[in-house]
Every structure is written in C-alpha cells, then in structure tokens.
Scaffold this motif. Structure first.
Motif, PDB file in Angstrom:
ATOM      1  N   PHE A   1      -4.130 -49.769 -56.242  1.00  0.00           N
ATOM      2  CA  PHE A   1      -2.871 -49.550 -55.543  1.00  0.00           C
ATOM      3  C   PHE A   1      -3.144 -48.600 -54.382  1.00  0.00           C
ATOM      4  O   PHE A   1      -3.945 -47.670 -54.501  1.00  0.00           O
ATOM      5  CB  PHE A   1      -1.830 -48.918 -56.470  1.00  0.00           C
ATOM      6  CG  PHE A   1      -1.251 -49.869 -57.483  1.00  0.00           C
ATOM      7  CD1 PHE A   1      -0.154 -50.665 -57.166  1.00  0.00           C
ATOM      8  CD2 PHE A   1      -1.798 -49.974 -58.749  1.00  0.00           C
ATOM      9  CE1 PHE A   1       0.390 -51.545 -58.091  1.00  0.00           C
ATOM     10  CE2 PHE A   1      -1.272 -50.853 -59.693  1.00  0.00           C
ATOM     11  CZ  PHE A   1      -0.176 -51.640 -59.360  1.00  0.00           C
ATOM     12  N   VAL A   2      -2.487 -48.837 -53.262  1.00  0.00           N
ATOM     13  CA  VAL A   2      -2.624 -48.002 -52.074  1.00  0.00           C
ATOM     14  C   VAL A   2      -1.252 -47.411 -51.778  1.00  0.00           C
ATOM     15  O   VAL A   2      -0.272 -48.141 -51.612  1.00  0.00           O
ATOM     16  CB  VAL A   2      -3.112 -48.825 -50.860  1.00  0.00           C
ATOM     17  CG1 VAL A   2      -3.348 -47.914 -49.659  1.00  0.00           C
ATOM     18  CG2 VAL A   2      -4.383 -49.595 -51.216  1.00  0.00           C
ATOM     19  N   GLN A   3      -1.165 -46.084 -51.703  1.00  0.00           N
ATOM     20  CA  GLN A   3       0.141 -45.445 -51.574  1.00  0.00           C
ATOM     21  C   GLN A   3       0.128 -44.296 -50.579  1.00  0.00           C
ATOM     22  O   GLN A   3      -0.754 -43.441 -50.607  1.00  0.00           O
ATOM     23  CB  GLN A   3       0.588 -44.926 -52.938  1.00  0.00           C
ATOM     24  CG  GLN A   3       1.981 -44.353 -52.933  1.00  0.00           C
ATOM     25  CD  GLN A   3       2.511 -44.173 -54.330  1.00  0.00           C
ATOM     26  OE1 GLN A   3       1.795 -44.380 -55.297  1.00  0.00           O
ATOM     27  NE2 GLN A   3       3.751 -43.765 -54.447  1.00  0.00           N
ATOM     28  N   ASP A   4       1.118 -44.297 -49.715  1.00  0.00           N
ATOM     29  CA  ASP A   4       1.320 -43.198 -48.770  1.00  0.00           C
ATOM     30  C   ASP A   4       2.327 -42.240 -49.398  1.00  0.00           C
ATOM     31  O   ASP A   4       3.486 -42.596 -49.624  1.00  0.00           O
ATOM     32  CB  ASP A   4       1.846 -43.728 -47.439  1.00  0.00           C
ATOM     33  CG  ASP A   4       2.023 -42.629 -46.398  1.00  0.00           C
ATOM     34  OD1 ASP A   4       1.745 -41.450 -46.703  1.00  0.00           O
ATOM     35  OD2 ASP A   4       2.455 -42.951 -45.275  1.00  0.00           O
ATOM     36  N   LEU A   5       1.886 -41.006 -49.641  1.00  0.00           N
ATOM     37  CA  LEU A   5       2.745 -40.033 -50.306  1.00  0.00           C
ATOM     38  C   LEU A   5       3.608 -39.243 -49.340  1.00  0.00           C
ATOM     39  O   LEU A   5       4.402 -38.416 -49.765  1.00  0.00           O
ATOM     40  CB  LEU A   5       1.895 -39.062 -51.127  1.00  0.00           C
ATOM     41  CG  LEU A   5       1.047 -39.699 -52.231  1.00  0.00           C
ATOM     42  CD1 LEU A   5       0.228 -38.633 -52.927  1.00  0.00           C
ATOM     43  CD2 LEU A   5       1.919 -40.446 -53.210  1.00  0.00           C
ATOM     44  N   GLY A   6       3.425 -39.474 -48.054  1.00  0.00           N
ATOM     45  CA  GLY A   6       4.252 -38.771 -47.092  1.00  0.00           C
ATOM     46  C   GLY A   6       3.577 -37.546 -46.503  1.00  0.00           C
ATOM     47  O   GLY A   6       2.441 -37.200 -46.859  1.00  0.00           O
ATOM     48  N   PRO A   7       4.277 -36.854 -45.599  1.00  0.00           N
ATOM     49  CA  PRO A   7       3.720 -35.675 -44.919  1.00  0.00           C
ATOM     50  C   PRO A   7       3.238 -34.623 -45.908  1.00  0.00           C
ATOM     51  O   PRO A   7       3.917 -34.311 -46.888  1.00  0.00           O
ATOM     52  CB  PRO A   7       4.906 -35.160 -44.092  1.00  0.00           C
ATOM     53  CG  PRO A   7       5.784 -36.345 -43.910  1.00  0.00           C
ATOM     54  CD  PRO A   7       5.653 -37.151 -45.180  1.00  0.00           C
ATOM     55  N   GLY A   8       2.051 -34.092 -45.627  1.00  0.00           N
ATOM     56  CA  GLY A   8       1.511 -33.039 -46.460  1.00  0.00           C
ATOM     57  C   GLY A   8       0.801 -33.524 -47.699  1.00  0.00           C
ATOM     58  O   GLY A   8       0.151 -32.734 -48.396  1.00  0.00           O
ATOM     59  N   CYS A   9       0.904 -34.804 -47.990  1.00  0.00           N
ATOM     60  CA  CYS A   9       0.278 -35.354 -49.195  1.00  0.00           C
ATOM     61  C   CYS A   9      -0.764 -36.419 -48.863  1.00  0.00           C
ATOM     62  O   CYS A   9      -1.800 -36.496 -49.507  1.00  0.00           O
ATOM     63  CB  CYS A   9       1.331 -35.946 -50.118  1.00  0.00           C
ATOM     64  SG  CYS A   9       2.615 -34.794 -50.635  1.00  0.00           S
ATOM     65  N   GLY A  10      -0.488 -37.245 -47.855  1.00  0.00           N
ATOM     66  CA  GLY A  10      -1.443 -38.247 -47.419  1.00  0.00           C
ATOM     67  C   GLY A  10      -1.436 -39.511 -48.243  1.00  0.00           C
ATOM     68  O   GLY A  10      -0.537 -39.766 -49.036  1.00  0.00           O
ATOM     69  N   THR A  11      -2.477 -40.322 -48.050  1.00  0.00           N
ATOM     70  CA  THR A  11      -2.630 -41.595 -48.740  1.00  0.00           C
ATOM     71  C   THR A  11      -3.510 -41.409 -49.973  1.00  0.00           C
ATOM     72  O   THR A  11      -4.489 -40.662 -49.938  1.00  0.00           O
ATOM     73  CB  THR A  11      -3.275 -42.642 -47.818  1.00  0.00           C
ATOM     74  OG1 THR A  11      -2.397 -42.880 -46.710  1.00  0.00           O
ATOM     75  CG2 THR A  11      -3.524 -43.957 -48.546  1.00  0.00           C
ATOM     76  N   VAL A  12      -3.158 -42.104 -51.051  1.00  0.00           N
ATOM     77  CA  VAL A  12      -3.991 -42.075 -52.243  1.00  0.00           C
ATOM     78  C   VAL A  12      -4.249 -43.497 -52.723  1.00  0.00           C
ATOM     79  O   VAL A  12      -3.467 -44.421 -52.459  1.00  0.00           O
ATOM     80  CB  VAL A  12      -3.346 -41.268 -53.390  1.00  0.00           C
ATOM     81  CG1 VAL A  12      -3.207 -39.806 -53.011  1.00  0.00           C
ATOM     82  CG2 VAL A  12      -2.005 -41.854 -53.792  1.00  0.00           C
ATOM     83  N   LEU A  13      -5.362 -43.674 -53.401  1.00  0.00           N
ATOM     84  CA  LEU A  13      -5.701 -44.910 -54.091  1.00  0.00           C
ATOM     85  C   LEU A  13      -5.584 -44.623 -55.576  1.00  0.00           C
ATOM     86  O   LEU A  13      -5.970 -43.539 -56.032  1.00  0.00           O
ATOM     87  CB  LEU A  13      -7.130 -45.350 -53.767  1.00  0.00           C
ATOM     88  CG  LEU A  13      -7.509 -45.754 -52.336  1.00  0.00           C
ATOM     89  CD1 LEU A  13      -6.566 -46.836 -51.816  1.00  0.00           C
ATOM     90  CD2 LEU A  13      -7.601 -44.578 -51.408  1.00  0.00           C
TER      91      LEU A  13
END
Length: 394
Positions: free
Chosen positions: A324-336
């Motif tokens: 899964f590819v997810q953008d957590l928003g400002p200050g958190c970034g993208t995670v896999l």
C-alpha cells in the motif's frame, strides 16, 4: 453481531490496519521499565493505548532518526503477568504478500516472467482468462473470486473455504493444497472483467506463489529461502507449509466466537495456515520484517525500475504491487506498508519510508475482550500513528 460477522472482519482489517511508516529500536527487556522505554515514553504510551482498547498484547520495533527502540505492552498469555517478548515470533498474515510480490518481480528482472504477460502463460494448469496479467495478480485487479469468501457491496456474502467463526476453529488444523484453493475460486463467477476494478483477494497471491514454483522448478518455500530469507539473514522467518506450530518465543493469540449462542474463547497460537498459501502463511518477527522491508525500500532486492512499478498505486485503493502507498500529509510524508492478520489471534504491522530508513514493525495479539478489532483498533491506532510517525507528543 454474529460471531461470523465479528470474525470475518479481522483478516481484512489487519491487512489494511494503519496508515504510516517510521521505525526501529533500543532493546527492551520484557517486564521491566528499560532505558529505551524511558527515552521514548510516547511510544510506550501509544502501545498501552492499543492494549487498553482490548488487545491482549503488542510488541513494537521503531527505527528512525533517533535510533532503535523496541518495547512491548500487555501480557504474553491470558492469566499471566509476563509481558510479550520483544523478539517474539508471530503469524504475519498478509504481510506475506509483499515477500511473494518481491520474488515475482525478481523473476521479472531476470527475464523469466513478463509483468504484463498473461498469467496463464506461467500457470497453464488452470485455464485462466488470458486477459489476466501477472501485474493484475500482484495488484488485485484480476477480478478473481476470493477463495475464503467474498463480501459484495449489497451486503451479501458468498462463502468459500471457512476462515471465520466456529467452522474455522473446528478446521484450523486442516491442510489445504494451493491448487485446491485456486480451483475453488475459479469455480465461482469473477467479480469483474480483468483490469477494470480492484478487489483484494488471497486467490491472486496463491496463484503468484504457484507461478514462482512453475517458473523456478522449486517450491515456494525453497525459493523464498534462496532469494530473501537466507541472503538477508532472516532467521526468525519461516514458510511453515502445513506445520501448525508457532516456534518460540511467542505470545499467545486467542479467538472469540459464538457456538450455539454462547461466546467462547480459544487459544489459536497454533494453526495451519496452508489455507493462505503465499498469501498470508508466513511466521516472522518484528526484527525480520524491519530488515526485509528496509532492504526492499532501500533498493537492495529489486532494480530501481521494478521498485518504482511496485510503488505505483491503483488509484481506487492506493495499492501497488504487494504494498500500500499512502500520503500521510504535511509533516508526515509518504509511507509504504502492508499489514496482516491470519484468521485469528494475531495482527502484524509493517511500515517504511520510501528510502527504507524509517520503519515501524509490530505484532498485536487478541484476547478474550468482547470487541470487534475492526471497530476498536483504528481509534487507538490513529493516536499511535501520530506519535510514532508524525512526531506528535503522546
């Protein structure tokens, strides 16, 4: 709510559990307040919130710019006061899918498999629709029926092999052959035409595991050892096949279900996950999941072009090829990430930043608390994620 409805949500829930990635840790000794716990009290508090929500135990490993941190909360076994081992083994469930996808993509890199070739070319024994490509198997866009049963938008459920409730409890040591699982799925109507929609289904990855065997001439377990487990030194990770024993050290997992109108709780620490061949059957540890996912995202297991293909998400659900590819928003970034949960007792979390430097891996166990994990855990996890991944205070 019936036991089937309560239990049925658990595997699907754990697959999609969280929303982020950071990670790794300073070793914590079960049952003591360690220096690691004192240095990262926000992580320990977030874990305790998960336990307070109704789970029996949790072990966590975080690796980020502050170094490594490892801890646990709750109990190792109902009726005991001992905390879960921080190096404990657990059933990793659908986190297995990322391992399977990685091996398939390695075969693509070697020119032995075409990512957009018909899967039928490598699986001639099943008479698959030739519109179904290898990519569609890895991205869950094949349209194939899920052999553990399908929930439809109108609320109906079409059963498959029992993976919930008393039926699963009574048959949890049964051995299934992967061909048997696939043929059951193929006996049901497809959910949609290949490539036109997304539907997460174990059938896709059981087929991917069989593809690995057909192409290499070796068993799925042998190929996993040869390509990933041995090179990375993952000594705590096992492809168990039909073996039902969970090696120690481990926490106990429990399953709550209804039997003739009465609620019961059974210890399901030992279970036969041949039911989820190549789709959710692996045993692992937080350390091994961290090592694997960090190596994968850091470019050590796949060439850059194929790692980029793996990370291209389906727009409907944000699923790439085994992640899964997810953008957590400002200050958190993208995670896999790819979480997992077998039919009962356990859940796994596996997250990483795109460069593999920040990881979070964890395992949770269910106990005898009268709760639906799919309803309870997201609330506790939201706080946990903000603390662990976005740097918010506990």
């Amino acid at each position: 709510m019936t036991s089937t409805a309560n239990a049925a949500s658990t595997p699907r829930f754990f697959r999609r559990l969280g929303t982020t990635a950071l990670a790794v840790a300073l070793l914590a000794v079960p049952g003591t307040a360690t220096a690691a716990e004192q240095e990262r009290p926000e992580l320990q508090a977030a874990m305790q919130a998960v336990v307070d929500a109704g789970f029996s135990g949790m072990q966590l490993r975080v690796h980020d710019e502050r170094g490594e941190w490892v801890g646990s909360a709750g109990v190792r076994k109902l009726g005991s006061t001992a905390k879960p081992p921080t190096n404990g083994r657990f059933w990793a469930g659908s986190s297995t899918k990322t391992f399977t996808a990685t091996v398939v993509l390695q075969l693509v890199a070697e020119g032995k498999v075409g990512l957009d070739a018909p899967a039928a070319d490598y699986l001639p024994q099943f008479g698959l629709d030739r519109r179904i490509t290898v990519r569609m198997l890895l991205q869950h866009t094949s349209g194939l029926f899920n052999y553990t049963g399908e929930y439809y938008p109108d609320g109906t459920f079409v059963p498959g092999i029992p993976a919930t409730g008393k039926e699963w409890v009574d048959n949890r040591f049964h051995t299934y052959r992967p061909e048997e699982l696939v043929r059951l799925a193929l006996s049901k109507p497809a959910r949609f035409a290949p490539g036109t929609d997304f539907n997460y289904t174990n059938t896709n990855y059981t087929l991917a595991g069989l593809l690995i065997e057909n192409v290499t001439g070796r068993s799925y377990a042998e190929e996993m050892q040869r390509r990933i487990l041995r090179p990375l030194g993952l000594r705590g990770t096992v492809v168990p096949g039909a073996r039902s024993t969970l090696p120690g050290p481990h926490s106990h997992g429990y399953y709550r279900y209804q039997d003739s109108g009465e609620w019961k709780t059974v210890d399901v620490t030992h279970q036969n996950l041949s039911l989820l061949f190549a789709a959710g059957d692996m045993i692992s540890t937080t350390e091994d999941l961290r090592t694997f996912f960090s190596a994968l995202q850091g470019g050590k297991l796949l060439p850059a072009p194929l790692l980029a293909e793996m990370r291209k998400p389906d727009p409907k659900i944000g699923y790439g090829l085994g992640v899964f590819v997810q953008d957590l928003g400002p200050g958190c970034g993208t995670v896999l990430h790819h979480n997992g949960g077998p039919p009962g007792g356990y859940g796994a979390l596996m997250y990483s930043s795109p460069d593999g430097r920040k990881t979070l891996t964890a395992s949770v166990t269910t106990g005898d608390h009268p709760m639906n994990p799919a309803e309870v855990f997201p609330k506790a996890l939201e706080k946990f994620i903000k603390v662990a991944y976005c740097g918010e205070p506990g």
